[in-house]
Write a protein that holds these residues in place. Structure first.
Motif, mmCIF file in Angstrom:
data_model
loop_
_atom_site.group_PDB
_atom_site.id
_atom_site.type_symbol
_atom_site.label_atom_id
_atom_site.label_comp_id
_atom_site.label_asym_id
_atom_site.label_seq_id
_atom_site.Cartn_x
_atom_site.Cartn_y
_atom_site.Cartn_z
ATOM 1 N N ARG A 102 -84.105 -106.992 4.003
ATOM 2 C CA ARG A 102 -83.507 -107.028 5.335
ATOM 3 C C ARG A 102 -82.491 -105.898 5.417
ATOM 4 N NH1 ARG A 102 -78.478 -109.365 6.500
ATOM 5 N NH2 ARG A 102 -78.187 -110.202 8.597
ATOM 6 N N VAL A 103 -82.633 -105.064 6.433
ATOM 7 C CA VAL A 103 -81.748 -103.894 6.571
ATOM 8 C C VAL A 103 -81.315 -103.740 8.030
ATOM 9 C CG1 VAL A 103 -82.928 -102.679 4.679
ATOM 10 C CG2 VAL A 103 -83.641 -102.265 7.042
ATOM 11 N N PRO A 104 -80.222 -102.992 8.281
ATOM 12 C CA PRO A 104 -79.847 -102.731 9.674
ATOM 13 C C PRO A 104 -80.918 -101.878 10.361
ATOM 14 C CG PRO A 104 -78.048 -102.185 8.183
ATOM 15 C CD PRO A 104 -79.249 -102.431 7.339
ATOM 16 N N ASP A 105 -81.163 -102.153 11.608
ATOM 17 C CA ASP A 105 -82.093 -101.361 12.404
ATOM 18 C C ASP A 105 -81.716 -99.874 12.305
ATOM 19 O OD1 ASP A 105 -83.183 -100.024 14.783
ATOM 20 O OD2 ASP A 105 -83.840 -102.039 15.322
ATOM 21 N N THR A 106 -82.740 -99.013 12.230
ATOM 22 C CA THR A 106 -82.445 -97.581 12.033
ATOM 23 C C THR A 106 -81.754 -96.952 13.237
ATOM 24 O OG1 THR A 106 -84.650 -96.979 12.817
ATOM 25 C CG2 THR A 106 -84.362 -97.222 10.446
ATOM 26 N N GLU A 107 -81.781 -97.622 14.383
ATOM 27 C CA GLU A 107 -81.085 -97.056 15.552
ATOM 28 C C GLU A 107 -79.618 -97.490 15.594
ATOM 29 O OE1 GLU A 107 -82.421 -94.837 17.529
ATOM 30 O OE2 GLU A 107 -84.412 -94.983 16.645
ATOM 31 N N SER A 108 -79.188 -98.281 14.590
ATOM 32 C CA SER A 108 -77.821 -98.811 14.628
ATOM 33 C C SER A 108 -76.793 -97.737 14.315
ATOM 34 C CB SER A 108 -77.636 -99.912 13.575
ATOM 35 O OG SER A 108 -78.648 -100.856 13.655
ATOM 36 N N LYS A 109 -75.655 -97.881 14.947
ATOM 37 C CA LYS A 109 -74.499 -97.060 14.585
ATOM 38 C C LYS A 109 -73.766 -97.809 13.466
ATOM 39 C CE LYS A 109 -71.288 -93.870 15.177
ATOM 40 N NZ LYS A 109 -71.581 -92.857 14.168
ATOM 41 N N ILE A 110 -73.687 -97.186 12.298
ATOM 42 C CA ILE A 110 -73.074 -97.838 11.143
ATOM 43 C C ILE A 110 -71.559 -97.612 11.174
ATOM 44 C CG2 ILE A 110 -72.960 -97.852 8.612
ATOM 45 C CD1 ILE A 110 -75.619 -98.924 9.697
ATOM 46 N N ARG A 111 -70.807 -98.713 11.101
ATOM 47 C CA ARG A 111 -69.345 -98.600 11.010
ATOM 48 C C ARG A 111 -68.899 -99.215 9.686
ATOM 49 N NH1 ARG A 111 -67.095 -101.834 15.338
ATOM 50 N NH2 ARG A 111 -69.003 -103.031 15.011
ATOM 51 N N ILE A 112 -67.780 -98.715 9.181
ATOM 52 C CA ILE A 112 -67.344 -99.110 7.840
ATOM 53 C C ILE A 112 -66.043 -99.891 7.910
ATOM 54 C CG2 ILE A 112 -66.483 -98.172 5.638
ATOM 55 C CD1 ILE A 112 -68.455 -95.802 6.267
ATOM 56 N N ARG A 113 -65.942 -100.903 7.054
ATOM 57 C CA ARG A 113 -64.679 -101.621 6.903
ATOM 58 C C ARG A 113 -64.068 -101.142 5.587
ATOM 59 N NH1 ARG A 113 -66.156 -106.938 7.991
ATOM 60 N NH2 ARG A 113 -65.432 -106.691 10.126
ATOM 61 N N PRO A 114 -63.076 -100.254 5.679
ATOM 62 C CA PRO A 114 -62.574 -99.618 4.446
ATOM 63 C C PRO A 114 -61.955 -100.608 3.458
ATOM 64 C CG PRO A 114 -61.578 -98.609 6.419
ATOM 65 C CD PRO A 114 -62.398 -99.767 6.876
ATOM 66 N N GLU A 115 -61.346 -101.705 3.977
ATOM 67 C CA GLU A 115 -60.676 -102.655 3.055
ATOM 68 C C GLU A 115 -61.657 -103.271 2.074
ATOM 69 O OE1 GLU A 115 -60.385 -104.329 6.796
ATOM 70 O OE2 GLU A 115 -60.179 -102.166 6.744
ATOM 71 N N THR A 116 -62.896 -103.464 2.514
ATOM 72 C CA THR A 116 -63.871 -104.111 1.633
ATOM 73 C C THR A 116 -64.920 -103.127 1.121
ATOM 74 O OG1 THR A 116 -65.062 -104.727 3.632
ATOM 75 C CG2 THR A 116 -63.664 -106.422 2.652
ATOM 76 N N ASN A 117 -64.799 -101.847 1.509
ATOM 77 C CA ASN A 117 -65.817 -100.868 1.153
ATOM 78 C C ASN A 117 -67.225 -101.360 1.496
ATOM 79 O OD1 ASN A 117 -64.258 -98.716 0.128
ATOM 80 N ND2 ASN A 117 -63.939 -99.870 -1.782
ATOM 81 N N SER A 118 -67.353 -101.851 2.726
ATOM 82 C CA SER A 118 -68.661 -102.332 3.137
ATOM 83 C C SER A 118 -68.879 -101.976 4.600
ATOM 84 C CB SER A 118 -68.772 -103.842 2.927
ATOM 85 O OG SER A 118 -67.791 -104.501 3.697
ATOM 86 N N ILE A 119 -70.126 -102.129 5.047
ATOM 87 C CA ILE A 119 -70.378 -101.858 6.456
ATOM 88 C C ILE A 119 -70.026 -103.101 7.276
ATOM 89 C CG2 ILE A 119 -72.165 -100.145 5.981
ATOM 90 C CD1 ILE A 119 -74.194 -102.329 6.943
ATOM 91 N N ILE A 120 -69.712 -102.881 8.540
ATOM 92 C CA ILE A 120 -69.403 -103.996 9.438
ATOM 93 C C ILE A 120 -70.724 -104.545 9.966
ATOM 94 C CG2 ILE A 120 -68.275 -104.621 11.614
ATOM 95 C CD1 ILE A 120 -66.220 -102.387 10.994
ATOM 96 N N GLU A 121 -71.024 -105.786 9.582
ATOM 97 C CA GLU A 121 -72.329 -106.340 9.940
ATOM 98 C C GLU A 121 -72.346 -106.924 11.344
ATOM 99 O OE1 GLU A 121 -74.239 -108.795 7.099
ATOM 100 O OE2 GLU A 121 -74.226 -107.226 5.566
ATOM 101 N N GLU A 122 -71.163 -107.338 11.834
ATOM 102 C CA GLU A 122 -71.127 -107.947 13.167
ATOM 103 C C GLU A 122 -71.645 -106.940 14.192
ATOM 104 O OE1 GLU A 122 -67.868 -108.091 11.320
ATOM 105 O OE2 GLU A 122 -68.914 -109.760 10.382
ATOM 106 N N GLY A 123 -72.514 -107.403 15.050
ATOM 107 C CA GLY A 123 -73.013 -106.536 16.117
ATOM 108 C C GLY A 123 -74.224 -105.711 15.717
ATOM 109 N N LEU A 124 -74.561 -105.703 14.425
ATOM 110 C CA LEU A 124 -75.753 -104.957 14.010
ATOM 111 C C LEU A 124 -76.982 -105.843 14.169
ATOM 112 C CD1 LEU A 124 -74.802 -103.176 10.660
ATOM 113 C CD2 LEU A 124 -75.039 -102.158 12.917
#
Lengths: 324, 260
Positions: free
Chosen positions: B9-31
């Protein structure tokens, strides 16, 4: 020691491997250790001499008649044996088609993780930090590998080739044994695609077309431009490929190839996120598009708002003038 | 012939990826999340081989319960079964850990499987590691980035893409194959398939139950940071008469950028 696996095609060393070797030399110097090259196969004298002239002072040649054609599992096995024997600290690959296939198999054989398709390697406090694009370049991940030895593959066209004119060097030849395997796979033939066209991932210049090309026949215009630029290749956006105008091996972007050429020329490409992700590491980006609001212009170093069918003919003339 | 197809399972390729620096992870909400595009080619190929040769197709993923959605899609496309190997960890970007889990799962549950199909890479982590690593851990042959696959008895021939050419790879089965765009044209789920998929039970195998040691399940990759790449500076944009803009472009490329 940092070992670099050197890939050859028709007994010539690949440029991408020289990039990896150059970075290995820089990294080894920063860590206070040595760098060496390793080649696998048969008839390795030519490549070994070429490597010496390119500044590799030590070249390991792993030979066995059965290694004449590529087999991932056998190549990984003999590389793992050498890595262990030399107690190498790291093994570098170029992230070519072969590097992407072979490096993970070697890493698994050594029981270690892999830093794949890296765009930066930095020595910090005697350890290495790797940076690689993820989400097709929409984010950068910087990390350390906690197992030893370190195995990494480096993205082609990112690291500069440092040519040292040492000339001579030491060649260490070894006849290697191949392990038994449950099942096997080996390359039996290499099928060249039409002519000697440069692959889009290896080209210095990519001439790329998108939906604005309007049809398969118009890609001939881009080929005419590519013919005027050495080491250039034809690229395409996903919509051009999905429309059946050009083969998917030309596709640049998240579900195609990631390219980092010196120059990326985008004709009639609007610049969807997934396309920008695949080419934004290009050194210079040029966009020609009718739509002044096309997102591609935000990434372009030079943009022409205009009809590509009007721009291409005089562009050809200007390029011809340049070539004199 | 039993075929396992491994999906993610991966984010849709048309998604705009945003990063949450505190956790070094991508923001999954809204994807929005999808079955990784290359995995669709793997599922389709598995279904076609089954149609031609018989056997069973099982879709498998390693992930959290959110991944059940993509397994339902695989079932709706026509796989006979689907299994979730439940992993409590979020994305580790460590291919070896995933490969160890998969190799152990195959040995424990499907030792007779003839073909292990994957996408050539997951869109997102973009590692291209797991298929080769699984093949090594199981001691079997592999062909990655495959655009054509022919199976004949206990052997297979695969065409794999390399720079400007294709390699023909001869394999004996079992083997690992990873799919590239061009291998086939994935089918859409039918309404009937979707209805049937809803009713099917998807077994969940906890990762802890596979008998792997703690050190084998510990990632061997330590994230230092995740950042957004520096944005490219927008350059100059010219308009006007075509011949003049072409002249300015070549002048820029030759004298300023010095790339031609």
């Amino acid at each position: 020691m940092i070992l670099t696996y050197i890939e050859t095609r028709e007994k010539k060393v690949k440029k991408a491997s020289l990039e990896a070797l150059s970075e290995a030399k820089r990294t080894a110097a920063a860590l206070g250790t040595e760098a060496a090259a390793v080649i696998v196969g048969t008839g390795l004298d030519g490549p070994a001499a070429e490597l010496h002239s390119r500044g590799a002072s030590r070249v390991y040649c792993l030979e066995n008649a059965a290694l004449e054609s590529y087999s991932t599992q056998d190549y990984a096995a003999v590389l793992a044996d050498l890595t262990k024997k030399l107690n190498a600290r790291a093994v570098f690959f170029s992230a070519t088609a072969m590097g992407k296939d072979l490096a993970p198999r070697l890493a698994a054989r050594l029981g270690v993780g892999l830093a794949s398709d890296c765009t930066r390697v930095s020595a910090k406090d005697g350890a290495l930090e790797f940076t690689r694009p993820i989400f097709a370049g929409n984010a950068l991940l910087t990390f350390r590998l906690t197992c030893s030895p370190l195995v990494a593959s480096l993205r082609p066209n990112v690291f500069p080739v440092a040519i040292a004119a040492e000339g001579a060097g030491e060649t260490i030849r070894e006849t290697v044994e191949l392990p038994a395997a449950r099942t096997r796979a080996q390359v039996s033939e290499i099928i060249q695609e039409g002519g000697a066209e440069v692959d889009v991932a290896e080209a210095d210049v990519v001439v790329s077309g998108g939906r604005g090309m309007k049809g398969a026949e118009n890609f001939a215009l881009l080929r005419e431009i590519a013919e005027l630029i050495p080491r250039s290749a034809i690229g395409a956006s996903r919509s051009a490929v999905d429309s059946g105008w050009i083969g998917h091996q030309h596709q640049v972007g998240q579900t195609g190839k990631t390219v980092c050429p010196n120059l990326y020329l985008a004709f009639g490409i609007s610049g969807a996120i997934q396309h920008l992700a695949g080419m934004s590491c290009s050194k210079v980006i040029v966009a020609v598009n009718k739509d002044p609001d096309a997102p591609i212009f935000k990434a372009a170093d030079f943009g022409i708002v205009g009809d590509l069918f009007q721009v291409v003919p005089p562009l050809k003339e200007e390029l011809k003038k340049l070539r004199g | 012939m039993d075929i396992l197809v491994f999906v993610k399972r991966v984010p849709d390729t048309e998604s705009k990826i945003r990063i949450r620096p505190e956790t070094n992870s991508i923001i999954e909400e809204g994807l929005s999340f999808v079955l990784s595009p290359y995995d669709e080619y793997a599922v389709e190929e598995a279904l076609r081989i089954k149609t031609a040769k018989g056997g069973k197709v099982v879709a498998v993923t390693v992930g959290r319960e959110e991944s059940l959605v993509i397994l339902r899609k695989c079932l709706a496309m026509g796989t006979d079964e689907a299994v979730l190997i439940k992993d409590p960890l979020p994305e580790t970007y460590d291919g070896l850990r995933t490969a160890r889990v998969i190799a152990r799962f195959v040995q424990a549950k499907y030792p007779e499987a003839k073909l292990l199909l994957f996408g050539k890479q997951s869109v997102g982590a973009d590692n291209s590691q797991v298929p080769s690593m699984v093949a090594e851990l199981l001691g079997i042959g592999q062909a990655n980035v495959v655009v054509k696959l022919d199976i004949e008895g206990d052997t297979a021939t695969a065409l794999r893409e390399i720079e400007g050419a294709q390699e023909k790879v001869s394999l004996t089965l079992p083997a690992v194959i990873s799919a590239q765009k061009g291998l086939n044209e994935p089918r859409y789920e039918t309404l009937k398939g979707i209805m049937m998929a809803k009713k099917k039970e998807i077994p969940i195998v906890p990762i802890e139950g596979l008998g792997l040691k703690a050190e084998e399940l510990a990632p061997c990759l330590a994230v230092v940071k995740m950042d957004q790449p520096p944005p490219r500076q927008a350059g100059r944009v010219v308009t006007g008469e075509a011949a003049e803009t072409a002249r300015q472009l070549v002048e820029f490329l030759h004298n300023e950028a010095k790339v031609i």
